[in-house]
Design a protein around this motif. Structure first.
Motif, mmCIF file in Angstrom:
data_model
loop_
_atom_site.group_PDB
_atom_site.id
_atom_site.type_symbol
_atom_site.label_atom_id
_atom_site.label_comp_id
_atom_site.label_asym_id
_atom_site.label_seq_id
_atom_site.Cartn_x
_atom_site.Cartn_y
_atom_site.Cartn_z
ATOM 1 N N GLU A 142 -27.303 -14.836 11.255
ATOM 2 C CA GLU A 142 -27.001 -15.884 10.280
ATOM 3 C C GLU A 142 -25.663 -15.598 9.600
ATOM 4 N N ARG A 143 -25.422 -14.321 9.296
ATOM 5 C CA ARG A 143 -24.163 -13.931 8.665
ATOM 6 C C ARG A 143 -22.990 -14.214 9.617
ATOM 7 N N LEU A 144 -23.168 -13.883 10.878
ATOM 8 C CA LEU A 144 -22.129 -14.151 11.870
ATOM 9 C C LEU A 144 -21.881 -15.653 11.987
ATOM 10 N N GLN A 202 -22.276 -17.878 9.642
ATOM 11 C CA GLN A 202 -21.538 -18.298 8.443
ATOM 12 C C GLN A 202 -20.055 -17.934 8.558
ATOM 13 N N ILE A 203 -19.780 -16.753 9.065
ATOM 14 C CA ILE A 203 -18.392 -16.323 9.221
ATOM 15 C C ILE A 203 -17.673 -17.237 10.211
ATOM 16 N N LEU A 204 -18.286 -17.478 11.356
ATOM 17 C CA LEU A 204 -17.642 -18.313 12.372
ATOM 18 C C LEU A 204 -17.466 -19.750 11.895
ATOM 19 N N ALA A 205 -18.383 -20.242 11.064
ATOM 20 C CA ALA A 205 -18.246 -21.592 10.525
ATOM 21 C C ALA A 205 -17.048 -21.692 9.581
ATOM 22 N N ALA A 206 -16.649 -20.566 8.993
ATOM 23 C CA ALA A 206 -15.517 -20.564 8.058
ATOM 24 C C ALA A 206 -14.166 -20.420 8.764
ATOM 25 N N VAL A 207 -14.176 -20.172 10.064
ATOM 26 C CA VAL A 207 -12.925 -20.036 10.816
ATOM 27 C C VAL A 207 -12.297 -21.421 10.970
ATOM 28 N N PRO A 208 -11.006 -21.552 10.658
ATOM 29 C CA PRO A 208 -10.355 -22.861 10.835
ATOM 30 C C PRO A 208 -10.479 -23.350 12.275
ATOM 31 N N VAL A 209 -10.686 -24.649 12.453
ATOM 32 C CA VAL A 209 -10.887 -25.203 13.788
ATOM 33 C C VAL A 209 -9.651 -25.067 14.670
ATOM 34 N N THR A 210 -8.502 -24.866 14.065
ATOM 35 C CA THR A 210 -7.265 -24.715 14.836
ATOM 36 C C THR A 210 -7.089 -23.302 15.384
ATOM 37 N N LEU A 211 -7.989 -22.411 15.043
ATOM 38 C CA LEU A 211 -7.881 -21.017 15.438
ATOM 39 C C LEU A 211 -8.908 -20.699 16.513
ATOM 40 N N ILE A 261 -14.754 -12.855 5.304
ATOM 41 C CA ILE A 261 -15.688 -11.800 4.899
ATOM 42 C C ILE A 261 -16.623 -12.327 3.810
ATOM 43 N N ALA A 262 -16.068 -13.062 2.861
ATOM 44 C CA ALA A 262 -16.883 -13.631 1.771
ATOM 45 C C ALA A 262 -17.917 -14.606 2.342
ATOM 46 N N ALA A 263 -17.530 -15.368 3.356
ATOM 47 C CA ALA A 263 -18.470 -16.329 3.968
ATOM 48 C C ALA A 263 -19.669 -15.599 4.550
ATOM 49 N N GLY A 264 -19.455 -14.398 5.065
ATOM 50 C CA GLY A 264 -20.549 -13.630 5.633
ATOM 51 C C GLY A 264 -21.494 -13.046 4.611
ATOM 52 N N TRP A 265 -21.063 -12.985 3.359
ATOM 53 C CA TRP A 265 -21.905 -12.409 2.316
ATOM 54 C C TRP A 265 -22.650 -13.465 1.504
#
Length: 130
Positions: free
Chosen positions: A26-28, A30-39, A124-128
């Motif tokens: 779930e943490r992973l 959340q982190i991946l969801a926070a990655v900009p779509v252009t990246l 990192i914050a998104a994962g927490w």
């Protein structure tokens, strides 16, 4: 070569209940969801490598990512904003910058820019988040 031994799918299924969630998934997510779509994932891996080891050369980055030097150079160019699609009034937001290496002035060293460091902190914050 991987440091993890190869296992059959049957062995993996025998280790845990296949319907149980994987710890930390779930943490992973959340982190991946926070990655900009252009990246893309390769660029994200490059950002993490530079953030973990500031001052890497492009050749060292290529070795870390297990890609050819030309591929790592392309990732760096993208992260430096060379291929960013921006509007007329927008300013490119480089994530990585090159500087003269402090160890060897003939080489260029990679560092995260303010935008790159901010992105890593947000991921990192998104994962927490709970």
């Amino acid at each position: 070569m991987s440091i993890y031994p190869l296992m059959s799918l049957n062995a993996i299924d025998g280790m845990t209940d296949a319907s149980a969630p994987i710890d930390g998934i779930e943490r992973l997510e959340q982190i991946l969801a926070a990655v900009p779509v252009t990246l893309g994932l390769p660029q994200l891996q490059a950002i993490v490598a530079v953030g973990a080891s500031p001052g890497l050369s492009v050749n060292e980055l290529a070795e870390r990512l297990n890609v050819p030097q030309q591929t790592a150079s392309r990732y760096v160019a993208q992260l430096m904003g060379r291929y960013q699609e921006i509007g007329e009034n927008d300013v490119p937001q480089p994530i990585v910058e090159q500087r003269v290496s402090l160890i060897d002035p003939r080489k260029r060293a990679l560092y995260l820019t303010w935008h790159g460091r901010t992105m890593i902190v947000k991921l990192i914050a998104a994962g927490w988040k709970n």
